[in-house]
Design a protein around this motif. Structure first.
Motif, short mmCIF file in Angstrom:
data_model
loop_
_atom_site.label_atom_id
_atom_site.label_comp_id
_atom_site.label_asym_id
_atom_site.label_seq_id
_atom_site.Cartn_x
_atom_site.Cartn_y
_atom_site.Cartn_z
N ILE A 130 72.25 22.21 53.18
CA ILE A 130 72.56 22.24 54.40
C ILE A 130 72.34 21.35 55.46
CG2 ILE A 130 72.48 23.79 56.62
CD1 ILE A 130 72.53 26.22 55.32
N LEU A 131 73.08 20.77 56.02
CA LEU A 131 72.83 19.59 57.00
C LEU A 131 73.44 20.18 58.56
CD1 LEU A 131 71.89 16.70 57.88
CD2 LEU A 131 74.12 15.87 57.51
N GLN A 132 72.34 20.18 59.55
CA GLN A 132 72.88 20.63 60.89
C GLN A 132 73.40 19.35 61.48
OE1 GLN A 132 72.53 23.72 61.68
NE2 GLN A 132 71.54 24.31 59.96
N ILE A 133 74.64 19.64 62.10
CA ILE A 133 75.08 18.35 62.59
C ILE A 133 74.73 18.41 64.34
CG2 ILE A 133 77.30 17.24 63.42
CD1 ILE A 133 76.39 16.82 60.54
N MET A 134 74.70 19.77 64.81
CA MET A 134 74.42 19.90 65.85
C MET A 134 72.90 20.74 66.09
SD MET A 134 78.01 21.12 67.62
CE MET A 134 77.60 21.40 69.02
N GLY A 135 72.34 20.68 67.29
CA GLY A 135 71.07 21.38 67.37
C GLY A 135 69.86 20.85 66.55
N ARG A 136 69.85 19.69 66.15
CA ARG A 136 68.77 19.09 65.22
C ARG A 136 67.54 18.89 66.52
NH1 ARG A 136 70.51 16.55 61.00
NH2 ARG A 136 68.87 14.87 61.11
N THR A 137 66.53 19.26 65.81
CA THR A 137 65.11 19.18 66.85
C THR A 137 64.13 18.45 66.22
OG1 THR A 137 64.51 21.28 65.60
CG2 THR A 137 65.70 21.44 67.61
N ASP A 138 64.15 17.97 64.91
CA ASP A 138 62.97 17.24 64.22
C ASP A 138 63.16 15.90 63.91
OD1 ASP A 138 60.46 19.16 64.37
OD2 ASP A 138 62.29 20.39 64.47
N LEU A 139 64.44 15.83 63.12
CA LEU A 139 64.92 14.39 62.79
C LEU A 139 65.83 13.75 63.37
CD1 LEU A 139 65.16 15.29 58.57
CD2 LEU A 139 63.20 14.10 59.94
N GLY A 140 66.03 12.40 63.47
CA GLY A 140 67.00 11.81 64.03
C GLY A 140 68.10 11.72 63.27
N PRO A 141 69.40 11.61 63.79
CA PRO A 141 69.57 11.63 65.36
C PRO A 141 69.63 13.04 65.90
CG PRO A 141 71.55 11.42 64.21
CD PRO A 141 70.51 11.40 63.16
N MET A 142 68.80 13.09 67.10
CA MET A 142 68.74 14.47 67.67
C MET A 142 69.36 14.39 68.92
SD MET A 142 64.97 15.50 67.05
CE MET A 142 63.98 13.92 67.46
N GLU A 183 51.60 32.58 61.58
CA GLU A 183 51.57 31.35 61.16
C GLU A 183 52.58 30.51 60.48
OE1 GLU A 183 49.18 33.08 60.22
OE2 GLU A 183 48.61 32.28 58.57
N LEU A 184 52.91 31.65 59.41
CA LEU A 184 53.85 31.13 58.24
C LEU A 184 55.44 31.38 58.95
CD1 LEU A 184 52.31 32.88 54.96
CD2 LEU A 184 52.10 30.64 56.07
N LEU A 185 55.56 31.88 59.95
CA LEU A 185 56.83 31.84 60.60
C LEU A 185 57.14 30.94 61.93
CD1 LEU A 185 57.05 35.73 60.66
CD2 LEU A 185 58.20 34.40 59.04
N ASN A 186 56.24 30.16 61.81
CA ASN A 186 56.17 29.01 63.14
C ASN A 186 57.11 28.06 62.60
OD1 ASN A 186 54.65 30.09 64.74
ND2 ASN A 186 52.69 28.91 63.96
N PRO A 187 58.11 27.73 63.34
CA PRO A 187 59.19 26.72 63.25
C PRO A 187 58.56 25.27 63.44
CG PRO A 187 59.53 27.63 65.34
CD PRO A 187 58.55 28.31 64.77
N ALA A 188 59.41 24.49 63.00
CA ALA A 188 58.94 22.90 63.18
C ALA A 188 58.65 22.84 64.62
CB ALA A 188 59.92 22.04 62.54
N PRO A 189 57.54 21.73 64.91
CA PRO A 189 57.55 21.44 66.19
C PRO A 189 58.63 21.27 67.25
CG PRO A 189 55.83 20.22 64.86
CD PRO A 189 57.03 20.99 63.84
N GLY A 190 59.58 20.68 67.02
CA GLY A 190 60.64 19.99 67.59
C GLY A 190 61.71 21.47 68.18
N TYR A 191 61.64 22.25 67.24
CA TYR A 191 62.20 23.36 67.56
C TYR A 191 61.69 24.17 68.65
CZ TYR A 191 64.95 27.72 67.21
OH TYR A 191 65.74 28.79 67.00
N ILE A 192 60.38 24.34 68.70
CA ILE A 192 59.57 24.94 69.79
C ILE A 192 59.89 24.29 71.08
CG2 ILE A 192 57.41 25.74 70.73
CD1 ILE A 192 56.62 25.90 67.81
#
Lengths: 411, 474
Positions: free
Chosen positions: A161-173, A68-77
């Motif tokens: 670090i800021l992900q510009i592509m592949g965003r899953t949980d925070l807008g903009p996505m 459970e400690l390795l679960n990603p944020a829900p949007g990634y799943i």
């Protein structure tokens, strides 16, 4: 007589089976302490990086896995599920049709597939790290063969670090638009200690195009100016430590610069649930380890003069795709360095009240030839127990840029 | 012979005292001192630099084996924040040059009064940050350009060349000025619009006085030079709004290339001489610091195929002031007269981290530059001190350095500078870092040049030296 022989033979066979049991694959039970005296019983679950550390005196307890400690944020799943079956590897080794999430589920990775190694590499590269990370403080502790320590540190928003592509949980996505040059992520690393390096900052842009090299700028405080850096800098020592910039968190290079091969799979002991700063014995970290299933991949650099001849990594088969253990060979074929990654689960969101996100914020690199090592620790919690590493906290592109180096780098 | 032995004796004595002082002051604390959650943060260092000459000074100000340097420095960097948008910073520096006291028999004592000790707040500034816009007010340094060692765009602050010529780090010898710097970064192509205004603070470049090691003997006859320094100080403009200097820089990244354009309206920080029958006796000379304009640009481009960064910088100085020997209409003899000439200069360079096979796993940073300067509309009447060809100067530099050991314990470097007129410098250096806070740097200068006037390094061709810098930081 014949009956006696049969009985004797049966007894002998039974004894042999019994005797052979301890050297067969034995999984250590939670509570077991593995050290120099008993590691051979569990060698099926150990890797050369871990064995080398045990031979140097490492001992550690085995604990139950906490997936459970390795679960990603829900949007990634969710993004990974949407991707399922759509992502391919192109003729140049590039990732096609990837939008966000995990590119290749475990079921898509086949030992017989010649592209399986690259698939694992992409899973690792695009593993869940949050749509952004803001890590306040870090200390890189360099321990020499005599136990003497040197330190390199960052004190204030030291790693962004800021992900510009592949965003899953925070807008903009899923992408921060406009993005005409195809930036995948932005990264700033700063050094505040020791004095001679205070104010040094590095800004890196990584592009999605595998043929497009990173853009790197550094603020050099003694020059008081921002300087454009060569991409070759990624192969050089990270601030005098025992790793390169490409080695940050095991592997921070570009998958397309290597030829990948999946060489096997192994259930190994890894640091799933650890706290930093670690209790250390020199550069050895006796944190508890738990069993996890990993892919074993090998990376051979395409560039002839690359600093390493070969790198081998044990990458988690799950969503987290962490490179738990890793090792590199020099051009003389010698095992040169080994390393290990440790996870400390952090809560996400601007108020740190969201679910856990995977954050491998500490790792160790050991130079076997020089007999020294460096422990890299981004402090998850400050001295008052407040979380000091933030994921998905809402960083924006305004916080990155060449000018930011000049502004923040002033002494 | 006895004198030389005495000089060496003083060198060792000086070195030991310097080391002792630095180690005595070694602070128990090793990290920055911070108060009030970032309200005040203190860093700094104690440093001693002790050097010895290899040759007699060209004008016998000092002998082979004498101290060339014995400078102890305390520097305190302070910074903090008044609010999330308003921060402050600054530098206090105090120094003591010990060689005049320690080697008073052999070292020329004339510069002693000016070059013995000092202490001041070198820099102090407030920064207000309003997102894309920031304003920094106060005494500060502003650095433009892409050149190492040369100053074409880096012209906002004058230099203090008096105590160790151009060999210290430029940030330690730039003379900070009271100025306002307004920066606007609209987050488009990493564009930075930077406006600088220096309303009243004018400082001349600081040159070594007669008797000092870095007095440039080839420029002018001894005596006259010292008089020139006196005139510079006498005629240095008062603090007034008439000194206004200002400029603008635009910098951005376009098509993968870092580009900048700059313009600076500058008052020359080195003087030109004017002879006048009404000027004060005995020389009837007056020093002037005329205004001129500098406009130029820079580029930096990273070529992924060769893993090489290419750099370039160019500047066009309009009405750059020079002193010319022009026949006086009444006296009928050549006298120093200010003239204006346009000057064009450029630098092209490269940087490449390269694996040479040693040290294992470390790159060597290799960098080269060519610098050329042309005085347009040149004529033979011009007095141009540091140029062999009267209208053109070409200098090449090459630097290689690497790091060894954990924590970059050893940093060896070799710098070569060569003026194609036949003068040059070879400067090997080794930095040793004992711990996070204690380091020692050993550097040597080997210079060569012509006996006669000319060439960038020629005036100092007898100033070969080796010096040790010991630093304890916190």
């Amino acid at each position: 007589m014949k009956r006696k022989v049969i009985c004797f033979s049966m007894a002998l066979l039974f004894s042999m089976v019994l005797l052979s049991l301890p050297v067969m694959a034995v999984e250590p039970k939670p509570g077991t302490i593995i050290d120099l005296h008993n590691w051979q019983q569990y060698k099926e679950c150990l890797t050369p990086p871990l064995i080398e550390q045990i031979k140097m005196g490492l001992s550690f307890p085995v604990v139950k896995d906490r997936p459970e400690l390795l679960n990603p944020a829900p949007g990634y799943i969710k993004a990974s599920e949407r991707n399922r079956g759509k992502v391919e590897i192109g003729p140049k080794g590039e990732l096609l049709n990837w939008v966000s999430g995990q590119p290749f589920p475990e079921t898509d990775i086949d030992l017989k597939d010649p592209q399986a190694g690259l698939k694992v590499a992409y899973n690792h590269e695009r593993r869940p790290k949050g749509d952004d990370q803001s890590l306040e403080k870090y200390f890189l502790k360099m321990v020499d063969p005599h136990g003497k320590e040197r330190c390199l540190g960052g004190m204030d928003k030291s790693y962004l670090i800021l992900q510009i592509m592949g965003r899953t949980d925070l807008g903009p996505m899923p992408e921060w638009l406009p993005n005409p040059t195809g930036i995948r992520f932005l990264n700033i690393l700063s050094i505040d200690y020791p004095y001679d390096l205070k104010g040094t900052m590095r800004y890196m842009i990584r592009y999605d195009d595998p043929d497009k090299d990173d853009d790197i700028w550094m603020y050099i405080p003694t020059m008081r100016r921002v300087r454009r850096m060569s991409g070759a800098q990624r192969q050089d020592s990270f601030g005098g430590t025992d790793s390169t910039y490409d080695d940050i968190r095991g592997f921070d290079g570009r998958p397309g610069e290597h030829n990948w091969r999946l060489i096997g799979e192994q259930k190994i002991l890894v640091g799933v649930d650890t706290q930093v700063p670690h209790k250390r014995k020199g550069f050895l970290i006796p944190a508890p380890r738990a069993l996890r299933d990993c892919w074993v991949v090998e990376a051979i650099p395409k560039q002839k003069g690359y600093v390493y001849a070969k790198k081998v990594m044990w990458v988690d088969k799950g969503f987290c795709a962490l490179p738990w253990h890793f090792m590199v060979y020099d051009h003389q074929g010698r095992l040169w360095k080994v390393g290990e990654d440790f996870n400390t689960a952090m809560r996400t969101g601007p108020n740190r009240d969201g679910g856990f996100v995977v954050l491998d914020q500490s790792y160790v690199w050991i130079d076997l030839l020089a007999k020294r090592g460096t422990v890299y620790e981004w402090l998850g919690y400050d001295e008052n127990g407040n979380q000091s590493c933030y994921c998905n906290s809402g960083l924006t592109p305004d916080m990155f840029g060449v000018d930011v180096l000049r502004k923040r780098g002033r002494r | 012979m006895g004198e030389k032995r005495k000089g060496r004796h003083f060198f060792w004595k000086g070195s030991m005292i310097g080391l002792f002082i630095a180690l005595l002051l070694c602070p128990a604390i090793s990290m920055a001192v911070e108060f009030g959650d970032g309200a005040l943060r203190l860093n700094g260092y104690f440093q001693n630099e002790t050097g010895v000459r290899f040759k007699d000074h060209a004008l016998m100000y000092a002998e082979d084996g004498d101290l060339s340097l014995m400078r102890s420095t305390f520097q305190l960097d302070f910074s903090g924040k008044f609010s999330p948008t308003v921060t402050y910073g600054g530098v206090y520096r105090a120094w003591y040059e010990g060689m005049y006291d320690l080697d008073d028999d052999s070292i020329d004592q004339r510069p002693r009064d000016k070059m013995l000790k000092d202490g001041d707040f070198r820099e102090y500034y407030l920064t207000a940050d309003f997102g894309n816009l920031s304003i920094q007010l106060g005494k500060q340094q502003l650095v433009w350009g892409e050149s190492d060692l040369f100053r074409m765009a880096d012209i906002v602050n004058p230099l203090d060349l008096s105590w160790h010529y151009v060999f210290p780090c430029f940030q330690d010898i730039r003379i900070p000025l009271r100025m306002a710097v307004i920066s606007y970064a609209p987050r488009w192509h990493d564009l930075l619009v930077e406006v600088v205004a220096i309303p009243e603070d004018f400082q001349t470049a600081k040159l070594a006085p007669e008797g000092a090691n870095w007095f440039p003997p080839a420029f002018l006859m001894p005596g006259l030079y010292n008089h020139a320094i006196y005139l510079m100080e006498r005629d240095e403009p008062d603090t007034t709004l008439k000194n206004f200097e200002g400029g603008l820089r635009l910098k951005g990244v376009f098509g993968g290339v870092d580009l900048s354009l700059f313009y600076f309206y500058s008052r020359s920080d080195t003087p030109v001489m004017e002879f006048g029958l009404t000027n004060p006796l005995p020389t009837m000379l007056r020093m002037k610091f005329p205004f001129y304009q500098a406009a130029g640009g820079t580029f930096t481009y990273y070529n992924p195929a060769t893993k090489t960064v290419f750099r370039g910088e160019t500047v066009f100085n309009i009405d750059n002031p020079y002193t010319a020997m022009i026949t006086h209409p009444l006296l009928g003899v050549p006298v120093p007269t200010p003239v204006e000439k346009d000057v064009w200069a450029f630098m092209l360079g490269f940087d490449r981290p390269t694996f040479l096979g040693w040290p294992k796993g470390r790159t060597s940073f290799i960098s080269g530059q060519i610098f050329q300067k042309y005085i347009l509309n040149h004529d033979d009447s011009l007095i141009v001190g540091d140029m062999e060809d009267k209208d053109k100067q070409t200098i090449l530099t090459f630097t290689i350095n690497t790091t060894l050991g954990q924590g970059n314990k050893y940093i060896p470097q070799l710098l070569i500078g060569y003026d194609v007129s036949g003068s040059g410098l070879v400067q090997p250096q080794l930095k040793y870092t004992y711990s996070d806070n204690i380091s020692a740097t050993l550097t040597a200068n080997f210079l060569w040049g012509h006996d006669e006037l000319g060439g960038f390094f020629s005036p100092y061709k007898d100033n070969d030296e080796v010096w040790l810098q010991l630093r304890v930081s916190f």
